[in-house]
Motif scaffolding. Sequence first.
Motif, PDB file in Angstrom:
ATOM      1  N   ILE A 253       0.732  -1.371  -0.206  1.00  0.00           N
ATOM      2  CA  ILE A 253      -0.079   0.093   0.047  1.00  0.00           C
ATOM      3  C   ILE A 253       0.878   1.442  -0.122  1.00  0.00           C
ATOM      4  O   ILE A 253       0.462   2.288  -0.398  1.00  0.00           O
ATOM      5  CB  ILE A 253      -0.890  -0.007   1.050  1.00  0.00           C
ATOM      6  CG1 ILE A 253      -2.170   0.933   0.917  1.00  0.00           C
ATOM      7  CG2 ILE A 253      -0.384   0.202   2.486  1.00  0.00           C
ATOM      8  CD1 ILE A 253      -3.249   0.552   0.477  1.00  0.00           C
ATOM      9  N   SER A 254       2.018   1.333   0.431  1.00  0.00           N
ATOM     10  CA  SER A 254       3.032   2.390   0.329  1.00  0.00           C
ATOM     11  C   SER A 254       2.966   2.995  -1.254  1.00  0.00           C
ATOM     12  O   SER A 254       3.291   4.016  -1.360  1.00  0.00           O
ATOM     13  CB  SER A 254       4.283   2.166   0.761  1.00  0.00           C
ATOM     14  OG  SER A 254       5.017   1.128   0.116  1.00  0.00           O
TER      15      SER A 254
ATOM     16  N   GLY B   2       1.103   5.979  -1.827  1.00  0.00           N
ATOM     17  CA  GLY B   2       1.348   7.280  -1.276  1.00  0.00           C
ATOM     18  C   GLY B   2       1.310   7.608   0.311  1.00  0.00           C
ATOM     19  O   GLY B   2       0.558   6.724   0.824  1.00  0.00           O
ATOM     20  N   ARG B   3       1.630   8.772   0.719  1.00  0.00           N
ATOM     21  CA  ARG B   3       1.464   9.088   2.081  1.00  0.00           C
ATOM     22  C   ARG B   3       0.634  10.025   2.420  1.00  0.00           C
ATOM     23  O   ARG B   3       0.326  10.709   3.411  1.00  0.00           O
ATOM     24  CB  ARG B   3       2.541   9.300   2.744  1.00  0.00           C
ATOM     25  CG  ARG B   3       2.938   9.361   4.029  1.00  0.00           C
ATOM     26  CD  ARG B   3       4.204   9.684   4.682  1.00  0.00           C
ATOM     27  NE  ARG B   3       4.132   9.965   6.117  1.00  0.00           N
ATOM     28  CZ  ARG B   3       4.152  11.317   6.717  1.00  0.00           C
ATOM     29  NH1 ARG B   3       4.096  12.442   5.581  1.00  0.00           N
ATOM     30  NH2 ARG B   3       3.985  11.578   7.916  1.00  0.00           N
ATOM     31  N   SER B   4      -0.618  10.365   1.410  1.00  0.00           N
ATOM     32  CA  SER B   4      -1.472  11.433   1.442  1.00  0.00           C
ATOM     33  C   SER B   4      -2.635  10.609   2.169  1.00  0.00           C
ATOM     34  O   SER B   4      -3.108   9.695   2.120  1.00  0.00           O
ATOM     35  CB  SER B   4      -1.827  11.955   0.252  1.00  0.00           C
ATOM     36  OG  SER B   4      -2.203  11.056  -0.626  1.00  0.00           O
ATOM     37  N   ALA B   5      -3.284  11.600   2.862  1.00  0.00           N
ATOM     38  CA  ALA B   5      -4.665  11.270   3.922  1.00  0.00           C
ATOM     39  C   ALA B   5      -5.614  10.741   2.782  1.00  0.00           C
ATOM     40  O   ALA B   5      -6.265  11.647   2.033  1.00  0.00           O
ATOM     41  CB  ALA B   5      -5.048  12.414   4.758  1.00  0.00           C
ATOM     42  N   ASN B   6      -6.169   9.388   2.808  1.00  0.00           N
ATOM     43  CA  ASN B   6      -6.900   8.889   2.051  1.00  0.00           C
ATOM     44  C   ASN B   6      -7.708   8.029   2.508  1.00  0.00           C
ATOM     45  O   ASN B   6      -7.362   6.848   2.974  1.00  0.00           O
ATOM     46  CB  ASN B   6      -6.173   8.478   0.761  1.00  0.00           C
ATOM     47  CG  ASN B   6      -7.093   8.051  -0.345  1.00  0.00           C
ATOM     48  OD1 ASN B   6      -8.122   7.399  -0.101  1.00  0.00           O
ATOM     49  ND2 ASN B   6      -6.775   7.999  -1.678  1.00  0.00           N
ATOM     50  N   VAL B   7      -9.096   8.060   2.898  1.00  0.00           N
ATOM     51  CA  VAL B   7     -10.010   7.175   3.699  1.00  0.00           C
ATOM     52  C   VAL B   7      -9.508   5.546   2.893  1.00  0.00           C
ATOM     53  O   VAL B   7      -9.426   4.650   3.797  1.00  0.00           O
ATOM     54  CB  VAL B   7     -11.454   7.169   3.449  1.00  0.00           C
ATOM     55  CG1 VAL B   7     -12.162   6.017   4.106  1.00  0.00           C
ATOM     56  CG2 VAL B   7     -11.744   8.634   4.372  1.00  0.00           C
TER      57      VAL B   7
ATOM     58  N   ASN C  44      -7.148   4.201   2.111  1.00  0.00           N
ATOM     59  CA  ASN C  44      -5.672   3.695   2.353  1.00  0.00           C
ATOM     60  C   ASN C  44      -5.671   3.546   3.902  1.00  0.00           C
ATOM     61  O   ASN C  44      -4.584   3.248   4.647  1.00  0.00           O
ATOM     62  CB  ASN C  44      -4.446   4.182   1.955  1.00  0.00           C
ATOM     63  CG  ASN C  44      -4.680   4.190   0.337  1.00  0.00           C
ATOM     64  OD1 ASN C  44      -5.222   3.339  -0.479  1.00  0.00           O
ATOM     65  ND2 ASN C  44      -4.228   5.471  -0.206  1.00  0.00           N
ATOM     66  N   LEU C  45      -6.664   3.760   4.792  1.00  0.00           N
ATOM     67  CA  LEU C  45      -6.758   3.580   5.956  1.00  0.00           C
ATOM     68  C   LEU C  45      -6.484   2.258   6.407  1.00  0.00           C
ATOM     69  O   LEU C  45      -6.734   1.121   5.531  1.00  0.00           O
ATOM     70  CB  LEU C  45      -8.001   4.124   6.592  1.00  0.00           C
ATOM     71  CG  LEU C  45      -8.361   5.565   6.708  1.00  0.00           C
ATOM     72  CD1 LEU C  45      -9.809   5.965   7.286  1.00  0.00           C
ATOM     73  CD2 LEU C  45      -7.360   6.292   7.400  1.00  0.00           C
ATOM     74  N   LEU C  46      -5.711   1.876   7.742  1.00  0.00           N
ATOM     75  CA  LEU C  46      -5.825   0.449   8.041  1.00  0.00           C
ATOM     76  C   LEU C  46      -7.019  -0.054   8.151  1.00  0.00           C
ATOM     77  O   LEU C  46      -7.440  -1.318   7.782  1.00  0.00           O
ATOM     78  CB  LEU C  46      -4.946   0.376   9.298  1.00  0.00           C
ATOM     79  CG  LEU C  46      -4.735  -0.906  10.050  1.00  0.00           C
ATOM     80  CD1 LEU C  46      -4.216  -2.103   9.250  1.00  0.00           C
ATOM     81  CD2 LEU C  46      -3.980  -0.774  11.247  1.00  0.00           C
ATOM     82  N   SER C  47      -8.012   0.495   8.593  1.00  0.00           N
ATOM     83  CA  SER C  47      -9.334  -0.061   8.770  1.00  0.00           C
ATOM     84  C   SER C  47     -10.098  -0.600   7.603  1.00  0.00           C
ATOM     85  O   SER C  47     -10.786  -1.406   7.554  1.00  0.00           O
ATOM     86  CB  SER C  47     -10.378   1.067   9.361  1.00  0.00           C
ATOM     87  OG  SER C  47     -10.086   1.134  10.786  1.00  0.00           O
ATOM     88  N   GLU C  48      -9.622   0.222   6.246  1.00  0.00           N
ATOM     89  CA  GLU C  48     -10.046  -0.271   4.961  1.00  0.00           C
ATOM     90  C   GLU C  48      -9.351  -0.968   4.283  1.00  0.00           C
ATOM     91  O   GLU C  48      -9.641  -2.043   3.668  1.00  0.00           O
ATOM     92  CB  GLU C  48     -10.209   1.057   4.208  1.00  0.00           C
ATOM     93  CG  GLU C  48     -11.120   2.295   4.996  1.00  0.00           C
ATOM     94  CD  GLU C  48     -12.482   2.007   4.672  1.00  0.00           C
ATOM     95  OE1 GLU C  48     -12.994   1.458   3.595  1.00  0.00           O
ATOM     96  OE2 GLU C  48     -13.399   2.286   5.621  1.00  0.00           O
ATOM     97  N   ALA C  49      -7.938  -0.892   4.236  1.00  0.00           N
ATOM     98  CA  ALA C  49      -7.019  -1.625   3.386  1.00  0.00           C
ATOM     99  C   ALA C  49      -6.485  -2.670   4.169  1.00  0.00           C
ATOM    100  O   ALA C  49      -6.009  -3.838   3.347  1.00  0.00           O
ATOM    101  CB  ALA C  49      -6.033  -0.619   2.832  1.00  0.00           C
ATOM    102  N   GLY C  50      -6.419  -2.693   5.378  1.00  0.00           N
ATOM    103  CA  GLY C  50      -5.928  -3.702   6.257  1.00  0.00           C
ATOM    104  C   GLY C  50      -6.711  -5.133   6.001  1.00  0.00           C
ATOM    105  O   GLY C  50      -8.157  -5.102   5.713  1.00  0.00           O
TER     106      GLY C  50
END
Lengths: 345, 345, 345, 345
Positions: B181-182, B185-190, B192-198
Amino acid sequence: MINVSIIGATGYTGSELMRLLVNHPEVTLKHLTARKLAGQKISHTFPFLTSFLKDKCFVTLDIEQIKQDSDVVFICLPHGHAMTLAKELGEDIKIIDLGADFRIEDSDTYEAFYKLPQTAPDLLAKAVYGLTEYHREAIKGAQLIANPGCFVTNALLALSPLVESNLIDSESIIIDSKSGISGAGRSANVDNLLSEAGNNFKAYNPLQHRHIPEIEQELSRFGQTVQIQFTPHLLPTERGIYSTIYVQPRSNISEEALRQLYKDKYAEEAFVHLLDPEQLPTTKAVRGSNHCHIQVKVDQRTGRIIIFSVIDNLVKGASGQAIQNMNVMLGLDESLGLSQSGVMP
Amino acid sequence: MINVSIIGATGYTGSELMRLLVNHPEVTLKHLTARKLAGQKISHTFPFLTSFLKDKCFVTLDIEQIKQDSDVVFICLPHGHAMTLAKELGEDIKIIDLGADFRIEDSDTYEAFYKLPQTAPDLLAKAVYGLTEYHREAIKGAQLIANPGCFVTNALLALSPLVESNLIDSESIIIDSKSGISGAGRSANVDNLLSEAGNNFKAYNPLQHRHIPEIEQELSRFGQTVQIQFTPHLLPTERGIYSTIYVQPRSNISEEALRQLYKDKYAEEAFVHLLDPEQLPTTKAVRGSNHCHIQVKVDQRTGRIIIFSVIDNLVKGASGQAIQNMNVMLGLDESLGLSQSGVMP
Amino acid sequence: MINVSIIGATGYTGSELMRLLVNHPEVTLKHLTARKLAGQKISHTFPFLTSFLKDKCFVTLDIEQIKQDSDVVFICLPHGHAMTLAKELGEDIKIIDLGADFRIEDSDTYEAFYKLPQTAPDLLAKAVYGLTEYHREAIKGAQLIANPGCFVTNALLALSPLVESNLIDSESIIIDSKSGISGAGRSANVDNLLSEAGNNFKAYNPLQHRHIPEIEQELSRFGQTVQIQFTPHLLPTERGIYSTIYVQPRSNISEEALRQLYKDKYAEEAFVHLLDPEQLPTTKAVRGSNHCHIQVKVDQRTGRIIIFSVIDNLVKGASGQAIQNMNVMLGLDESLGLSQSGVMP
Amino acid sequence: MINVSIIGATGYTGSELMRLLVNHPEVTLKHLTARKLAGQKISHTFPFLTSFLKDKCFVTLDIEQIKQDSDVVFICLPHGHAMTLAKELGEDIKIIDLGADFRIEDSDTYEAFYKLPQTAPDLLAKAVYGLTEYHREAIKGAQLIANPGCFVTNALLALSPLVESNLIDSESIIIDSKSGISGAGRSANVDNLLSEAGNNFKAYNPLQHRHIPEIEQELSRFGQTVQIQFTPHLLPTERGIYSTIYVQPRSNISEEALRQLYKDKYAEEAFVHLLDPEQLPTTKAVRGSNHCHIQVKVDQRTGRIIIFSVIDNLVKGASGQAIQNMNVMLGLDESLGLSQSGVMP
């Protein structure tokens, strides 16, 4: 059927209410509000609801419509909003606030921790604190429920039997809690990206977390003034709260006596379980379920009591308990819609 | 010592350059620019650098200062910026662009995929494509490097020996890639949250990813016009790209011959390895390292060749290869500062 | 060059030694022993070493060969083995035991916690406890090092300044530790499967962990008899130890004074860092590195001191510290081969 | 009530059956067999069942007892066992085999892939293949069900509409599948430790996986002889199968026509859903549920059709589909006990 609306349905407490309520046999979902996503299909944001909500869309908040069509309203918004909304919704509708506005009885404390004045003292006075196992009778007659915080629920279920029995030093309590990242909400935040929070572990807000006054308020109800040490941490996974709690007993207590205390307290409860002596709780055992698993130990060497307690922060720690409270308010079977076991592996 | 500045040091390619360069024996880090975080300690954003950069802070971009103090500049910004910056930096400084501005030779294609006009055709003409193993000689004399995309690097290292040898049907290539997932990128994006992408897995941009024209351009250099099918997916972990590649050989080829082709091609390379026949690549084996592991198989049943290839998207797929290119440009040992093995477990 | 052999190279402390030593400028790896995997390529078990150890294979343990060819031997075996092996290896070779055999000075305590008699009292008497920052002088002259346990290293670096200064109630220490799963070793065990331990969190061995007597022994060296409460937990990730430590000061202490104590203590240390006041440690910041990050807080409300401390259990908690000790024993720069920063993201 | 026994209840298909069946309104769990754990509480191995199975224990396999007390038996054992057990259980009891013994119609193929002779040809002849959506009528009258493999279920739901319509080149199918690690079972295996498989990604058995003949057999039922390329990979998470499937149409087909084909096929199905055009499947959306999400795309550039398909490997890929089949066999509502949505986050 009971008509249910959710104000603020795009966060995780809102989505978890939907996950559970689509299988509640007595509930019809009416209005599910959103600010930015109004008009869009719910299943596009939450594809796990694809076959349940079909083409249903988020709607803009319309208080009159909600009042007209709903028997129960869940408010899933950041603190500050429910004080206003509950007034507007009036007294003819059951309201369950999953936020903090009605949790703290002392308005100064509320303002100190939440940086907002308490503007609905009348409602605060009549709101019932929704830790179901301890306020069931009051909940039955309530119109407005302050649903407890996630860490708070876990700590109270673990500590209340001991505090209630006046067995421990009320200033000795240390609660070391670890929460899944969904507790941090669904807003875009670099710190909570998988790249940052994944495979990471850290404490946050160790001395000043907002759940401190709520835990102390509720434990102090039993008579003694309780002062706690509370340190929350973030786990690299989505769900689960694990608390390891250290307390000093007033005098020696055997593990057998301690176990009996918890067994007696929770014997009739559907969702709170003292594990067998050879077990320790795991967050995964309650993932997705409304259950709380507890273990208690006496360390003969140090004299301390150690309590281990787990819940799913989104279920018993939020939306599941909110539904449990709704069931009690409406005179339904308390477990309706909450029969899932933990999802493991 | 070589004075190095990084423009855009708060993203993951920037932080990865810092991670590697603090251990590069010939490099001094000079200016590390940031927009929002200028003036703040780098170690507060990237605490893994605590003992390396001490109290060093991000600075605001100051082109003149950078020109004056730097031998090499790495540009780690979204596409569109490097075209302007490279002009301003001038010709007396080595520039390595980790973005896409100088990767696509055809300006119409660039505009079609990146939705921006190519405004620096002169620089484009002299930029050298930085896939080190295939353009080493040109890189030696280059002033401006277009550092390849992460998926592209992985695909080209895997496919080039076959395409170069004219052994496969140039329209048969299917590249099924999976990235940590890196890469997002490092921009705030729902999303890519751990809760979503994890604990999740999904494809994204399956038919139109920006790396498609870059892969086709580079593979077509060998003579045939290559058309690929490319599907990127996101893995629930931070680092790593795994490509499973399916190709149709023009005529039967034995696995032995195929292995020999790759062995010969990469025998002298420090960072590209054909695994033993009984092995399959794993992303973890290259995590944090500049290495690429490749395996090749011939399926006797279907006649297809299957290639498996892994890199760390942030190292060989970005910042590590950028340093490898810097080393080549400056006449240093190509492996300097890149000696780490994968971090496992 | 220093010739190094590893006895028991197939576990995670062995593989981590290899990961670090292939980049140590003064070390040549000689014999890397294994029981079941002898004769097989190391890179097939640990593919991250593919380009470093080429076709090198694990070998069967041959004490005479090891004595003949090695300057330093690392023993990475379960407790009980090193007592015998250290005798056989003799006194002409530097030995670093990563197991527990020489950590516990009191043989009865060793037997009580490890269920084995201490059979090498002579060696025990001359073994030096390898917490580098606190025993550097003794390590310089040592032939046999007892490398500390992972939880122990983390706890001692966090607590020693306070205990040494006699500032705290010696029975008030509560250490709540969380470890990555690699701490549980590389043996096949259902409990440690990704399906079981992934996305899970749990305590284990809460009242009787083997690191309890080791922590108490080392903290009691400063004069007071220290009794600790220690609860280890398992994190759903591979690496990292995070300890949250609660202590009661004897009398009020300011956070400034507390910070100064730690700053003074660790000012000259390469691997131990007190973070800035606004920071809290994260396990990811030290992943793969030999660094320890510490934060200290005074809770004005409760009067307690809280210490947060992180290391990578496999590096500073095991193999990194073992190399640090080797460097000291041999008069090399203590940081040689240990220059990596944490790998993040 | 229907009396259900499970032979082999300690693996993940067994535990998943229990997770689902404790909430099935028509089912009573009778005998839950285990070899090593017989006599122990089920909740000690699977604590998520604590409040559901109370003190119920695993029992030793006793065929006579099971025959006497059960209406339905699920067999959850490695291949080879069900051939014998189904004979012993006789014809008066409904049997659902979650293993492979009755999936492969050609006994030579079975032996070639499973390294065991097919010893129950009579039973094989009468067993019904349990892909519910395609064999519902036969399942209604069946006594013995061969429950499909997990990868197979996912691939067949995705490909059958296309193959049945004779729209694609039957040798062009490439199935690139990614599975959660629970697909590898619950046996102790170093490769599946969190330390090894966590944060890792890899292919396994790429040319010879046992699900290849099963997929080809089932797709060839539609008339053409189908030959597939199949590559399974392991994801660093517990649950979910994601297949990305590439096929060559015989002639151009529009995405609209393609979507209509799937819509028509699955319009009446409770568990198979074609997503809206702007969506792509995610494994998390179906985690813990019996649902299958499908997306279809036509790549205008390359002419290929790409299909994306997800299921939970333990539910629709195993135990959920087994219960779906049980419901059909018994004339119950097919969705009974399978109403859960995916658990997200």
